[in-house]
Structure formats: C-alpha cells, structure tokens
Design a protein around this motif. Structure first.
Motif, PDB file in Angstrom:
ATOM      1  N   ASN A 193      -6.141   5.576  -2.303  1.00 20.14           N
ATOM      2  CA  ASN A 193      -6.540   5.413  -3.708  1.00 20.14           C
ATOM      3  C   ASN A 193      -5.620   4.424  -4.425  1.00 20.14           C
ATOM      4  O   ASN A 193      -6.067   3.623  -5.257  1.00 20.14           O
ATOM      5  N   ARG A 194      -4.324   4.462  -4.116  1.00 25.24           N
ATOM      6  CA  ARG A 194      -3.381   3.524  -4.725  1.00 25.24           C
ATOM      7  C   ARG A 194      -3.675   2.094  -4.275  1.00 25.24           C
ATOM      8  O   ARG A 194      -3.680   1.160  -5.079  1.00 25.24           O
ATOM      9  N   LEU A 195      -3.898   1.923  -2.985  1.00 26.07           N
ATOM     10  CA  LEU A 195      -4.212   0.588  -2.477  1.00 26.07           C
ATOM     11  C   LEU A 195      -5.511   0.065  -3.089  1.00 26.07           C
ATOM     12  O   LEU A 195      -5.633  -1.115  -3.413  1.00 26.07           O
ATOM     13  N   LEU A 198      -4.817  -1.146  -6.644  1.00 24.83           N
ATOM     14  CA  LEU A 198      -4.117  -2.430  -6.653  1.00 24.83           C
ATOM     15  C   LEU A 198      -5.049  -3.570  -6.260  1.00 24.83           C
ATOM     16  O   LEU A 198      -5.044  -4.643  -6.880  1.00 24.83           O
ATOM     17  N   ALA A 199      -5.857  -3.349  -5.216  1.00 23.03           N
ATOM     18  CA  ALA A 199      -6.779  -4.400  -4.763  1.00 23.03           C
ATOM     19  C   ALA A 199      -7.814  -4.717  -5.835  1.00 23.03           C
ATOM     20  O   ALA A 199      -8.213  -5.876  -6.024  1.00 23.03           O
ATOM     21  N   ASN A 200      -8.247  -3.678  -6.559  1.00 20.84           N
ATOM     22  CA  ASN A 200      -9.263  -3.880  -7.587  1.00 20.84           C
ATOM     23  C   ASN A 200      -8.705  -4.628  -8.799  1.00 20.84           C
ATOM     24  O   ASN A 200      -9.372  -5.497  -9.367  1.00 20.84           O
ATOM     25  N   ALA A 209      -5.896 -10.606  -0.101  1.00 17.72           N
ATOM     26  CA  ALA A 209      -4.582 -10.342  -0.684  1.00 17.72           C
ATOM     27  C   ALA A 209      -4.687  -9.879  -2.128  1.00 17.72           C
ATOM     28  O   ALA A 209      -5.631 -10.206  -2.842  1.00 17.72           O
ATOM     29  N   CYS A 210      -3.707  -9.092  -2.556  1.00 17.64           N
ATOM     30  CA  CYS A 210      -3.556  -8.753  -3.971  1.00 17.64           C
ATOM     31  C   CYS A 210      -2.088  -8.958  -4.331  1.00 17.64           C
ATOM     32  O   CYS A 210      -1.190  -8.501  -3.614  1.00 17.64           O
ATOM     33  N   ILE A 220       0.722   1.051 -13.872  1.00 19.68           N
ATOM     34  CA  ILE A 220      -0.599   1.542 -13.469  1.00 19.68           C
ATOM     35  C   ILE A 220      -0.503   2.788 -12.595  1.00 19.68           C
ATOM     36  O   ILE A 220      -1.231   3.758 -12.782  1.00 19.68           O
ATOM     37  N   LEU A 221       0.411   2.760 -11.646  1.00 17.50           N
ATOM     38  CA  LEU A 221       0.528   3.855 -10.693  1.00 17.50           C
ATOM     39  C   LEU A 221       1.607   4.856 -11.056  1.00 17.50           C
ATOM     40  O   LEU A 221       1.831   5.821 -10.331  1.00 17.50           O
TER      41      LEU A 221
END
Length: 409
Positions: A193-195, A198-200, A209-210, A220-221
């Motif tokens: 969910n964290r990844l 970040l990707a979004n 890449a992000c 955010i996290l």
C-alpha cells in the motif's frame, strides 16, 4: 438438421447443443418469447466466433399443457427431415413431450444429452450415430457473454488494455514475491500500500520510477516511510532485484521497479495471491501435456448487463476465473482478513454467470489466524457451496496445484 432446444435459465444448457452439433437451424421452445430473443442476442456473437452458421427460431408454448406442447412440436417435426432434441435443461413437460414424440416419429427424431461437467454426449435413443464427443473450449469472455454480461480487465481504458504475460521470467518473479509475502502477509500488505501511494503520487515520465523528496514522503506516509525503507519486505525486494533504490545529495529518493508487471504486482495489495493462483492454474496439465484449464483470467471486472457505456452499472471484480471447457471456476483471493460479505458477493456472481455448473472457491492465506471467526467463515462457505483453499507458508506449489486440479471435478 434442426436442433430443438428447451429454453432454460442455465444458458450453457441452451447453447451447448448448437456448439456441438452445428445445426442448420435451432428452435428454442419456451413460454416467453421476450426472454428467448434477449438470450439469443447474447448467443449470436459466441456462435459466430466458433464459425457456426445457423439461424434461430422460436416456439412459444405453455409449459403446463402437455397436449399443446406435443401438437406444436409435431408441426415442426412434420416439416423437417430430421430433428434432434437436446434434453439439457427445460421444463418437465417439455421433456415428457420429447419422449412421446421420439416414439411417434422414430425415424425422424433423435434424443441427445450433453454432460457439461465431463464433456460426454449421450445418445438417449440407442442410435449410436452421435454428433460429437469433443470438448467445447469456452473462454471467460464467452461464458460471461452468454449470460448477458461483459468481462473486462477493469473500468478504465488503461487497465482494460493491459494483459498479464505469464512468461518464465515473470513466473520466477511471482514465486519470489510470494515467498517474501507469505512470511508475513500483514507486513506485505502495508508495504505494498505504501509503494502504491508513492508510485501514484510521485510517478515520473519514466513509468517504472517514482522520485520524491524524503520530507514529502514523511508527510504522506507519516512514520511509515522510515519503516518502509528498513523493513524486511523492502529489503528483500531490493535484494532480489524486483525494485531498486537510489538517493541524491539533495535528499531525493528514486524507486524503480524491475518492469511493468512487477510494478503492478508491487503497488496493489492482494495482487500477488491472485497472480500466484493464476500461475499455478495455468501450469496444470493432463496426461497429454494439455492444460486442464483452457482459459485463466486475473482481476476480471464483470459488467452485469454488458453495457459499459452506461453511467450506472452493476459491476463486480472477480480475482481469478478459470474455464474447464464449459465449466467456470470463480475464485476470490484474500491475502489478509476476510469479510463475510465477500462470500455472498462471490456466490451471487458465480451463480448468475454459471448457474448450477459454476464452481466457487475462496483462496485465503490468513484464515488460520482469524480465531473463532474462521470457523464461522468455514461454516458459511459450506452453506454457500464455496470450497476453501487455504494457502500458507507450508503449502507447497505441488499441493496447491493438486487442489486446483481437483476443483472442477
């Protein structure tokens, strides 16, 4: 040849005879012309796909008046050289009438029944000249179509155009991701969910890449960002090359995924169990080295009325759908806690788009950690005729393959 079909709510029963016998004309017998015509519209595309050129006609007759049924069907038989009655489905008195007419017109009437579950065509009137015993290889899309729905990969165009490629390299990646996941599914889901977040939010022109500033990620996290960079899941994903990380002196962090498929698997919680189940199902083969399941689809969205363009649609997502000839297997994958409502959703979709032939499966990785609730879920699943497939760290790939092989039987 004319094929006479007794219209049934199980649409597989209505179309199996046409696919097997490839008749010149099909006559549906039922008490509702509206229902029969609506269904035939759904069948036409599938029939054409199989290269069958046939016409459809209708005989509307009361299901409670045997003499009228016999009379109307006699009129059809009198004008044809040979008629085949398909005994799959239909009201009781229609089937009684078929028996009466097979005795009255012994030289013109043949009785057939196709066993959908084992692909065997039975000659019911001792005439050994059967149409075929060849299995019918339906796709997931074919099956959903005949029930009036439409199967798609998702609700937006970008997702719809994406198809998983289960090549050897990706299957190896799935196994690696699954091994990392199953050690601690709760941690896996949090990390994915964290990844995904970040990707979004920080996706760059380079799709894989992000790139972000550490203070933005912290905001955010919250404290989860620091934990994300240190925990076992993230470390092992880097170790196996499923993602890589680089940092700049200005404090920017760039996370890059191995490829598009790995990115999709690592940015949606629960996706890995769906992929693992699908991969194993695809690998199951019979003694002739032919796949047992002729179609396997992952993350299928089903629009119930087939009209995607409407603003209001009844849509359900099924994690995995398998097709064994004409038998659909609907699998709900839960890589974490299970809500009892998921059982009812699975059952409703499977029964609507497969009727009495559908198989229902709940694949779960955390059921053994749910205490008393697990017993309740198992009892409710049994009532709904849902098979539970427990997938844990101790479940070998061979054992899972065997369980998936036995589902359709």
């Amino acid at each position: 040849m004319i094929l006479i079909e007794f219209f049934d709510t199980n649409h597989i029963d209505n179309i199996a005879g046409t696919l097997l016998c490839r008749p010149d004309k099909v006559v549906f017998v039922g008490n509702s012309i509206k229902k029969m015509k609506k269904s035939v519209k759904n069948y036409l595309d599938v029939v054409k796909k199989f290269g069958i050129q046939t016409t459809f006609d209708y005989c509307v007759v009361s299901r409670n008046w045997l003499s009228e049924i016999v009379t109307k069907l006699s009129d059809i038989i009198e004008n044809e050289e040979k008629c085949v009655f398909n005994l799959n489905g239909g009201e009781d008195l229609y089937l009684v009438a078929a028996g009466v007419l097979s005795q009255k017109y012994k030289d013109k009437v043949l009785l057939r029944r196709y066993n959908v579950r084992n692909s065997v065509l039975t000659d019911c009137d001792t005439d050994e000249n059967v149409c075929s015993v060849k299995s019918i290889q339906f796709s997931v899309e074919d099956n959903i179509k005949i029930y009036g729905g439409r199967a798609t990969k998702a609700l937006n165009k970008a997702e719809t155009e994406f198809n998983w490629d289960f090549n050897k390299d990706f299957c190896d990646d799935i196994r690696l991701m699954w091994e990392i996941c199953i050690e601690d599914t709760e941690l896996w889901n949090v990390q994915i969910n964290r990844l995904g977040a970040l990707a979004n939010l920080f996706g760059s022109a380079d799709f894989l890449a992000c790139t972000f500033r550490t203070e933005d990620a912290w905001q955010i996290l919250d404290s989860g960002y620091g934990n994300m960079l240190k925990n076992r899941v993230y470390t092992e994903l880097k170790r196996y090359g499923l993602l890589s990380e680089s940092k700049t002196e200005s404090g920017e962090v760039s996370i890059r995924f191995k490829n598009e498929q790995v990115k999709r698997a690592l940015t949606k919680a629960g996706q890995i169990l769906e992929l693992y189940i699908s991969m194993i199902a695809m690998s199951i083969k019979n003694n002739n080295d032919v796949p047992i399941y002729n179609d396997v689809k992952t993350s299928v969205y089903i629009d119930w009325d087939g009209k995607i363009e409407k603003e209001l649609n009844i849509v359900n997502e099924i994690d995995v759908i398998l097709m064994k000839d004409l038998v659909p297997v609907f699998i709900s994958c839960k890589n974490g806690q299970i809500d009892i409502d998921e059982l009812y959703k699975l059952s409703a979709v499977a029964e609507h788009f497969g009727g009495k032939y559908s198989k229902k499966v709940l694949a779960a990785s955390e059921l053994n950690k749910m205490g008393e609730k697990a017993s309740y879920i198992k009892a409710r699943a049994a009532e709904l005729n849902i098979k539970i497939l427990e997938v844990s760290a101790s479940t070998s790939e061979a054992a899972l393959r065997k369980s998936l092989e036995n589902i359709y039987k």
